[in-house]
Motif scaffolding. Structure first.
Motif, PDB file in Angstrom:
ATOM      1  N   ILE A  90       0.869  -1.176   0.000  1.00 53.67           N
ATOM      2  CA  ILE A  90       0.000   0.000   0.000  1.00 53.67           C
ATOM      3  C   ILE A  90       0.904   1.224   0.000  1.00 53.67           C
ATOM      4  O   ILE A  90       1.773   1.364   0.871  1.00 53.67           O
ATOM      5  CB  ILE A  90      -0.927   0.045   1.230  1.00 53.67           C
ATOM      6  N   THR A  91       0.707   2.104  -0.969  1.00 53.13           N
ATOM      7  CA  THR A  91       1.477   3.347  -1.059  1.00 53.13           C
ATOM      8  C   THR A  91       0.577   4.510  -0.703  1.00 53.13           C
ATOM      9  O   THR A  91      -0.496   4.682  -1.291  1.00 53.13           O
ATOM     10  CB  THR A  91       2.053   3.540  -2.470  1.00 53.13           C
ATOM     11  N   LYS A 104       5.409   3.712   1.929  1.00 50.42           N
ATOM     12  CA  LYS A 104       5.029   2.501   1.205  1.00 50.42           C
ATOM     13  C   LYS A 104       5.104   1.338   2.181  1.00 50.42           C
ATOM     14  O   LYS A 104       6.147   1.077   2.772  1.00 50.42           O
ATOM     15  CB  LYS A 104       5.949   2.250   0.010  1.00 50.42           C
ATOM     16  N   PHE A 105       3.974   0.674   2.371  1.00 44.03           N
ATOM     17  CA  PHE A 105       3.880  -0.449   3.299  1.00 44.03           C
ATOM     18  C   PHE A 105       3.915  -1.762   2.504  1.00 44.03           C
ATOM     19  O   PHE A 105       3.167  -1.933   1.546  1.00 44.03           O
ATOM     20  CB  PHE A 105       2.592  -0.388   4.105  1.00 44.03           C
ATOM     21  N   ASP A 218      13.142   3.319   7.032  1.00 48.32           N
ATOM     22  CA  ASP A 218      12.921   1.883   6.874  1.00 48.32           C
ATOM     23  C   ASP A 218      12.534   1.285   8.225  1.00 48.32           C
ATOM     24  O   ASP A 218      13.219   1.502   9.230  1.00 48.32           O
ATOM     25  CB  ASP A 218      14.182   1.193   6.347  1.00 48.32           C
ATOM     26  N   LEU A 219      11.429   0.558   8.253  1.00 45.91           N
ATOM     27  CA  LEU A 219      10.953  -0.086   9.478  1.00 45.91           C
ATOM     28  C   LEU A 219      10.442  -1.472   9.123  1.00 45.91           C
ATOM     29  O   LEU A 219       9.632  -1.613   8.201  1.00 45.91           O
ATOM     30  CB  LEU A 219       9.834   0.750  10.112  1.00 45.91           C
ATOM     31  N   MET A 231       7.793  -0.765   6.364  1.00 48.92           N
ATOM     32  CA  MET A 231       7.432   0.572   5.910  1.00 48.92           C
ATOM     33  C   MET A 231       8.657   1.295   5.366  1.00 48.92           C
ATOM     34  O   MET A 231       9.694   1.351   6.023  1.00 48.92           O
ATOM     35  CB  MET A 231       6.846   1.401   7.057  1.00 48.92           C
ATOM     36  N   GLU A 232       8.532   1.820   4.163  1.00 49.44           N
ATOM     37  CA  GLU A 232       9.510   2.748   3.603  1.00 49.44           C
ATOM     38  C   GLU A 232       8.944   4.142   3.840  1.00 49.44           C
ATOM     39  O   GLU A 232       7.928   4.514   3.256  1.00 49.44           O
ATOM     40  CB  GLU A 232       9.695   2.482   2.111  1.00 49.44           C
ATOM     41  N   GLY A 233       9.567   4.903   4.736  1.00 47.66           N
ATOM     42  CA  GLY A 233       8.989   6.168   5.162  1.00 47.66           C
ATOM     43  C   GLY A 233       9.665   7.376   4.558  1.00 47.66           C
ATOM     44  O   GLY A 233      10.767   7.289   4.009  1.00 47.66           O
TER      45      GLY A 233
END
Length: 278
Positions: A90-91, A104-105, A218-219, A231-233
């Motif tokens: 999901i973006t 972006k998840f 990054d998580l 997650m790309e934050g």
């Protein structure tokens, strides 16, 4: 007296002021009318076709934000249990933010994540799009409109010393079970990362200089090594990133979090998974 005659009686300075106001009003109207979404589809999604996502994904945000730097957002799957497809990514795109792609998840293949909540910065009145990529390779989009302004430049809640002492702290909370009719056996959890998440648009109130961008980019959240959610934050994620999500446990004994920021710091922690949440 005609309008032209009245205009002739206005001093030159007044005419100039009227002209400036008209230009500013016209420019503001043009800015308000500008729709960046087509360009964002090209830049972020390489112009891939977008399908109506009304039956795939819901995005929940307040119509008018109380605090533009802490706007709650929830992304919720609307796929029926009988649907053999799954959501892969999901973006989240805040169209008129300086860096529109907020996050972006990536959803773990076996975690069955059905809801993700976080807090974002919103810089101006804007559409907010959520784009789901499904296992069928198609993109599905939905959107809401949010009234907020100044979220990306709002001062940090913590002073620099407090923020530094807080940076890298990871907290985890789990709940007994998921709410609102989620998949049977699902539960909710929450991971909080202490970090200033500076946007690069905030000003130091002492030096009057802009604070450099510095944020969690990054998580990864896992249960005994199996990915639940990544997650790309970007700069639009609020100070002290906070992710709450619904997933299905796999019987793991530990839950792990790993966060990385734009200065190369890595923060890791793991917690025992309790049989019943708090």
């Amino acid at each position: 007296m005609t309008a032209a005659a009245r205009l002739l009686r206005v001093p030159l300075s007044g005419v100039l002021l009227i002209g400036v106001l008209l230009i500013v009003s016209f420019a503001s109207a043009k800015a308000e009318d500008y729709d960046p979404w087509p360009g964002l589809v090209q830049d972020i999604f390489n112009n891939r076709p977008m399908n109506d996502g009304a039956e795939v994904l819901a995005i929940e945000m307040p119509a008018r934000a109380e605090d533009a730097s802490l706007v709650p957002v929830t992304l919720r799957s609307k796929l029926s249990p009988a649907d053999t497809r799954r959501i892969k990514t999901i973006t989240l795109v805040i169209d008129k933010n300086p860096a529109p792609m907020a996050a972006k998840f990536t959803l773990g293949q076996d975690a069955n994540v059905t809801a993700i909540s976080t807090r974002v910065r919103v810089n101006s009145y804007t559409d907010v799009h959520a784009v789901a990529e499904l296992s069928d390779g198609q993109l599905y989009v939905t959107k809401v409109y949010v009234k907020a302004s100044g979220g990306c430049s709002a001062p940090a809640a913590k002073n620099p010393e407090e923020a530094q002492a807080h940076t890298g702290q990871l907290r985890y909370r789990q709940f007994t079970q998921a709410s609102d009719g989620a998949t049977s056996g699902a539960r909710e959890a929450q991971v909080m990362v202490g970090h200033p998440n500076n946007s690069g648009l905030q000003m130091d109130q002492v030096t009057q200089l802009y604070i450099p961008a510095f944020f969690i980019d990054d998580l990864k959240l896992s249960q005994d090594g199996s990915l639940v959610l990544a997650m790309e934050g970007g700069i639009s994620i609020s100070e002290d990133p906070n992710i709450r999500f619904t997933y299905v446990p796999n019987g793991a004994k530990h839950f792990e979090a790993e966060a990385k920021d734009t200065q190369g710091h890595v923060f890791q922690h793991e917690w025992p998974v309790e049989s019943s949440g708090s």
